[in-house]
Write a protein that holds these residues in place. Structure first.
Motif, PDB file in Angstrom:
ATOM      1  N   SER A   1      -5.803  27.642 -36.556  1.00  0.00           N
ATOM      2  CA  SER A   1      -4.815  28.709 -36.408  1.00  0.00           C
ATOM      3  C   SER A   1      -3.541  28.205 -35.751  1.00  0.00           C
ATOM      4  CB  SER A   1      -5.407  29.875 -35.588  1.00  0.00           C
ATOM      5  OG  SER A   1      -6.561  30.373 -36.213  1.00  0.00           O
ATOM      6  N   GLY A   2      -3.158  26.965 -36.074  1.00  0.00           N
ATOM      7  CA  GLY A   2      -1.908  26.427 -35.580  1.00  0.00           C
ATOM      8  C   GLY A   2      -1.960  25.895 -34.172  1.00  0.00           C
ATOM      9  N   LYS A   3      -3.118  25.952 -33.523  1.00  0.00           N
ATOM     10  CA  LYS A   3      -3.233  25.483 -32.153  1.00  0.00           C
ATOM     11  C   LYS A   3      -4.118  24.247 -32.115  1.00  0.00           C
ATOM     12  CE  LYS A   3      -2.656  30.064 -30.125  1.00  0.00           C
ATOM     13  NZ  LYS A   3      -3.249  31.093 -29.232  1.00  0.00           N
ATOM     14  N   ALA A   4      -3.634  23.196 -31.468  1.00  0.00           N
ATOM     15  CA  ALA A   4      -4.402  21.958 -31.399  1.00  0.00           C
ATOM     16  C   ALA A   4      -5.614  22.149 -30.498  1.00  0.00           C
ATOM     17  CB  ALA A   4      -3.535  20.817 -30.874  1.00  0.00           C
ATOM     18  N   LYS A   5      -6.744  21.639 -30.942  1.00  0.00           N
ATOM     19  CA  LYS A   5      -7.965  21.682 -30.130  1.00  0.00           C
ATOM     20  C   LYS A   5      -7.842  20.655 -29.024  1.00  0.00           C
ATOM     21  CE  LYS A   5     -12.414  22.417 -29.241  1.00  0.00           C
ATOM     22  NZ  LYS A   5     -12.948  23.692 -28.792  1.00  0.00           N
ATOM     23  N   PRO A   6      -7.809  21.051 -27.740  1.00  0.00           N
ATOM     24  CA  PRO A   6      -7.660  20.077 -26.672  1.00  0.00           C
ATOM     25  C   PRO A   6      -8.901  19.209 -26.515  1.00  0.00           C
ATOM     26  CG  PRO A   6      -8.162  22.237 -25.765  1.00  0.00           C
ATOM     27  CD  PRO A   6      -7.965  22.428 -27.241  1.00  0.00           C
ATOM     28  N   MET A   7      -8.689  17.973 -26.131  1.00  0.00           N
ATOM     29  CA  MET A   7      -9.803  17.088 -25.862  1.00  0.00           C
ATOM     30  C   MET A   7     -10.318  17.385 -24.454  1.00  0.00           C
ATOM     31  SD  MET A   7      -9.855  15.620 -28.721  1.00  0.00           S
ATOM     32  CE  MET A   7     -10.860  14.152 -28.663  1.00  0.00           C
ATOM     33  N   HIS A   8     -11.626  17.344 -24.276  1.00  0.00           N
ATOM     34  CA  HIS A   8     -12.214  17.716 -23.001  1.00  0.00           C
ATOM     35  C   HIS A   8     -12.695  16.474 -22.251  1.00  0.00           C
ATOM     36  CE1 HIS A   8     -11.792  21.882 -24.149  1.00  0.00           C
ATOM     37  NE2 HIS A   8     -12.409  21.625 -25.285  1.00  0.00           N
ATOM     38  N   SER A   9     -13.552  16.680 -21.287  1.00  0.00           N
ATOM     39  CA  SER A   9     -13.975  15.577 -20.435  1.00  0.00           C
ATOM     40  C   SER A   9     -14.974  14.674 -21.139  1.00  0.00           C
ATOM     41  CB  SER A   9     -14.603  16.130 -19.148  1.00  0.00           C
ATOM     42  OG  SER A   9     -15.698  16.962 -19.459  1.00  0.00           O
ATOM     43  N   TYR A  10     -14.724  13.382 -21.053  1.00  0.00           N
ATOM     44  CA  TYR A  10     -15.599  12.372 -21.625  1.00  0.00           C
ATOM     45  C   TYR A  10     -16.449  11.775 -20.507  1.00  0.00           C
ATOM     46  CZ  TYR A  10     -13.109  12.426 -26.072  1.00  0.00           C
ATOM     47  OH  TYR A  10     -12.579  12.799 -27.281  1.00  0.00           O
ATOM     48  N   SER A  11     -17.561  11.173 -20.891  1.00  0.00           N
ATOM     49  CA  SER A  11     -18.423  10.528 -19.909  1.00  0.00           C
ATOM     50  C   SER A  11     -19.091   9.319 -20.549  1.00  0.00           C
ATOM     51  CB  SER A  11     -19.486  11.503 -19.385  1.00  0.00           C
ATOM     52  OG  SER A  11     -20.315  11.949 -20.445  1.00  0.00           O
ATOM     53  N   MET A  12     -19.496   8.358 -19.730  1.00  0.00           N
ATOM     54  CA  MET A  12     -20.193   7.179 -20.233  1.00  0.00           C
ATOM     55  C   MET A  12     -21.592   7.598 -20.669  1.00  0.00           C
ATOM     56  SD  MET A  12     -17.829   4.992 -20.099  1.00  0.00           S
ATOM     57  CE  MET A  12     -18.716   3.488 -20.532  1.00  0.00           C
ATOM     58  N   THR A  13     -21.918   7.316 -21.932  1.00  0.00           N
ATOM     59  CA  THR A  13     -23.135   7.815 -22.565  1.00  0.00           C
ATOM     60  C   THR A  13     -23.815   6.702 -23.346  1.00  0.00           C
ATOM     61  OG1 THR A  13     -22.011   9.957 -22.845  1.00  0.00           O
ATOM     62  CG2 THR A  13     -24.050   9.616 -24.093  1.00  0.00           C
ATOM     63  N   PRO A  14     -25.146   6.602 -23.331  1.00  0.00           N
ATOM     64  CA  PRO A  14     -25.845   5.595 -24.145  1.00  0.00           C
ATOM     65  C   PRO A  14     -25.555   5.783 -25.627  1.00  0.00           C
ATOM     66  CG  PRO A  14     -27.320   6.541 -22.508  1.00  0.00           C
ATOM     67  CD  PRO A  14     -26.076   7.379 -22.485  1.00  0.00           C
ATOM     68  N   LEU A  15     -25.393   4.681 -26.348  1.00  0.00           N
ATOM     69  CA  LEU A  15     -25.092   4.742 -27.772  1.00  0.00           C
ATOM     70  C   LEU A  15     -26.114   5.567 -28.562  1.00  0.00           C
ATOM     71  CD1 LEU A  15     -23.818   1.228 -28.927  1.00  0.00           C
ATOM     72  CD2 LEU A  15     -22.733   3.436 -29.357  1.00  0.00           C
ATOM     73  N   GLY A  16     -27.349   5.511 -28.151  1.00  0.00           N
ATOM     74  CA  GLY A  16     -28.382   6.240 -28.870  1.00  0.00           C
ATOM     75  C   GLY A  16     -28.231   7.744 -28.805  1.00  0.00           C
ATOM     76  N   LYS A  17     -27.381   8.229 -27.888  1.00  0.00           N
ATOM     77  CA  LYS A  17     -27.222   9.669 -27.721  1.00  0.00           C
ATOM     78  C   LYS A  17     -25.897  10.196 -28.245  1.00  0.00           C
ATOM     79  CE  LYS A  17     -30.292  10.072 -23.709  1.00  0.00           C
ATOM     80  NZ  LYS A  17     -30.428  10.563 -22.314  1.00  0.00           N
ATOM     81  N   VAL A  18     -25.007   9.310 -28.708  1.00  0.00           N
ATOM     82  CA  VAL A  18     -23.707   9.775 -29.175  1.00  0.00           C
ATOM     83  C   VAL A  18     -23.763  10.157 -30.650  1.00  0.00           C
ATOM     84  CG1 VAL A  18     -22.589   8.249 -27.512  1.00  0.00           C
ATOM     85  CG2 VAL A  18     -22.795   7.513 -29.890  1.00  0.00           C
ATOM     86  N   CYS A  19     -22.816  10.985 -31.053  1.00  0.00           N
ATOM     87  CA  CYS A  19     -22.590  11.299 -32.475  1.00  0.00           C
ATOM     88  C   CYS A  19     -23.862  11.749 -33.191  1.00  0.00           C
ATOM     89  CB  CYS A  19     -21.976  10.095 -33.181  1.00  0.00           C
ATOM     90  SG  CYS A  19     -20.415   9.553 -32.441  1.00  0.00           S
ATOM     91  N   GLU A  20     -24.607  12.598 -32.526  1.00  0.00           N
ATOM     92  CA  GLU A  20     -25.804  13.217 -33.123  1.00  0.00           C
ATOM     93  C   GLU A  20     -26.848  12.199 -33.559  1.00  0.00           C
ATOM     94  OE1 GLU A  20     -24.118  17.277 -35.008  1.00  0.00           O
ATOM     95  OE2 GLU A  20     -23.303  15.470 -35.942  1.00  0.00           O
ATOM     96  N   GLY A  21     -26.916  11.077 -32.846  1.00  0.00           N
ATOM     97  CA  GLY A  21     -27.981  10.111 -33.070  1.00  0.00           C
ATOM     98  C   GLY A  21     -27.863   9.276 -34.327  1.00  0.00           C
ATOM     99  N   ILE A  22     -26.640   9.004 -34.805  1.00  0.00           N
ATOM    100  CA  ILE A  22     -26.485   8.258 -36.062  1.00  0.00           C
ATOM    101  C   ILE A  22     -26.718   6.757 -35.908  1.00  0.00           C
ATOM    102  CG2 ILE A  22     -24.906   9.960 -37.052  1.00  0.00           C
ATOM    103  CD1 ILE A  22     -22.603   8.027 -36.427  1.00  0.00           C
ATOM    104  N   PHE A  23     -26.767   6.263 -34.674  1.00  0.00           N
ATOM    105  CA  PHE A  23     -27.003   4.831 -34.467  1.00  0.00           C
ATOM    106  C   PHE A  23     -28.503   4.536 -34.497  1.00  0.00           C
ATOM    107  CE2 PHE A  23     -22.663   4.902 -33.145  1.00  0.00           C
ATOM    108  CZ  PHE A  23     -22.195   3.600 -33.264  1.00  0.00           C
ATOM    109  N   ASP A  24     -28.983   3.944 -35.595  1.00  0.00           N
ATOM    110  CA  ASP A  24     -30.374   3.519 -35.676  1.00  0.00           C
ATOM    111  C   ASP A  24     -30.551   2.279 -34.789  1.00  0.00           C
ATOM    112  OD1 ASP A  24     -30.434   0.902 -37.566  1.00  0.00           O
ATOM    113  OD2 ASP A  24     -28.840   2.255 -38.185  1.00  0.00           O
ATOM    114  N   PRO A  25     -31.790   1.870 -34.480  1.00  0.00           N
ATOM    115  CA  PRO A  25     -32.007   0.753 -33.548  1.00  0.00           C
ATOM    116  C   PRO A  25     -31.271  -0.533 -33.928  1.00  0.00           C
ATOM    117  CG  PRO A  25     -34.050   1.928 -33.898  1.00  0.00           C
ATOM    118  CD  PRO A  25     -33.063   2.532 -34.852  1.00  0.00           C
ATOM    119  N   GLU A  26     -31.242  -0.875 -35.221  1.00  0.00           N
ATOM    120  CA  GLU A  26     -30.593  -2.120 -35.635  1.00  0.00           C
ATOM    121  C   GLU A  26     -29.077  -2.057 -35.444  1.00  0.00           C
ATOM    122  OE1 GLU A  26     -30.513  -5.164 -39.494  1.00  0.00           O
ATOM    123  OE2 GLU A  26     -31.734  -3.343 -39.518  1.00  0.00           O
TER     124      GLU A  26
END
Length: 227
Positions: free
Chosen positions: A31-56
């Motif tokens: 609706s013409g308004k930019a979505k502001p970016m919120h607070s980031y935190s250090m997170t394990p790779l296995g938990k980011v982006c809905e778990g798309i990083f497989d073990p390899e």
């Protein structure tokens, strides 16, 4: 909208996409308004982006990054940035450039640094066989354009048939998934991340056909156009 106009608009927006190198206000606009970016935190790779990083893929990324922790903002169910369900929701509004370049994944190595990895979605006005420079993997719903040399970007095109979204006078589009990778991942890892992201979004996009994606090794080893 004519296909040639769409391509020109897509190219212009893609330039903006690539230029968003640091995690700042580069999110989806509603609706013409930019979505502001919120607070980031250090997170394990296995938990980011809905778990798309497989073990390899995760192991390779950890080796290249020097850490298993990345700077990531965990989206809420209502966030349009970094949320596969919201990406699917936006794509389902129509096959035009108004609803393009939606991120399902974005993080950087440490606060204030350039974005390490981003994955974007949009509709692209081509078929799997006509996308320039891409190789269609036979028996699947996918074509890939993998980067060479110093290029940061690779793309996956997915045949997700939604005839109800085609505008009058236009052809059916394919879903384009773009990854911008500043980590330096291998082609197989990029393909795995593209596939995992595409699976999450297309599963919520109500495709009228069965979406079939190939294994990563098939993409990188068997199709000569992708070598």
């Amino acid at each position: 909208m004519r296909t040639d106009v769409k391509r020109n608009v897509a190219g212009a927006v893609l330039g903006v996409v690539i230029s968003c190198g640091v995690l700042v206000a580069c999110g989806h606009q509603e609706s013409g308004k930019a979505k502001p970016m919120h607070s980031y935190s250090m997170t394990p790779l296995g938990k980011v982006c809905e778990g798309i990083f497989d073990p390899e893929t995760r192991a390779e990324a950890v080796k290249l990054l020097g850490s298993d922790q990345v700077n990531w903002y965990p989206p809420t169910k209502d966030d349009f940035d970094g949320n596969s369900s919201k990406v699917a929701e936006i794509l389902a509004r129509g096959m035009n450039m108004e609803y393009m370049a939606n991120r399902s994944c974005v993080f950087n190595k440490k606060p204030g640094q350039r974005t390490a990895l981003e994955i974007w979605f949009e509709w692209w006005p081509e078929t799997l066989k006509t996308v320039p420079g891409a190789g269609h993997v036979k028996g699947t719903s996918a074509a890939y354009e993998l980067s060479t040399g110093s290029s940061l970007m690779s793309r996956l095109f997915v045949d997700c048939q939604r005839p109800d979204l085609v505008e009058p006078g236009d052809q059916m589009s394919v879903v384009e998934v773009m990854i911008t990778d500043r980590i330096g991942l291998s082609r197989q890892s990029r393909v795995r991340l593209l596939n995992a992201s595409a699976e999450k979004v297309t599963a919520q996009l109500d495709c009228k056909n069965k979406v079939v994606l190939p294994e990563a090794h098939v993409v990188t080893e068997e199709d000569p156009r992708l070598k």
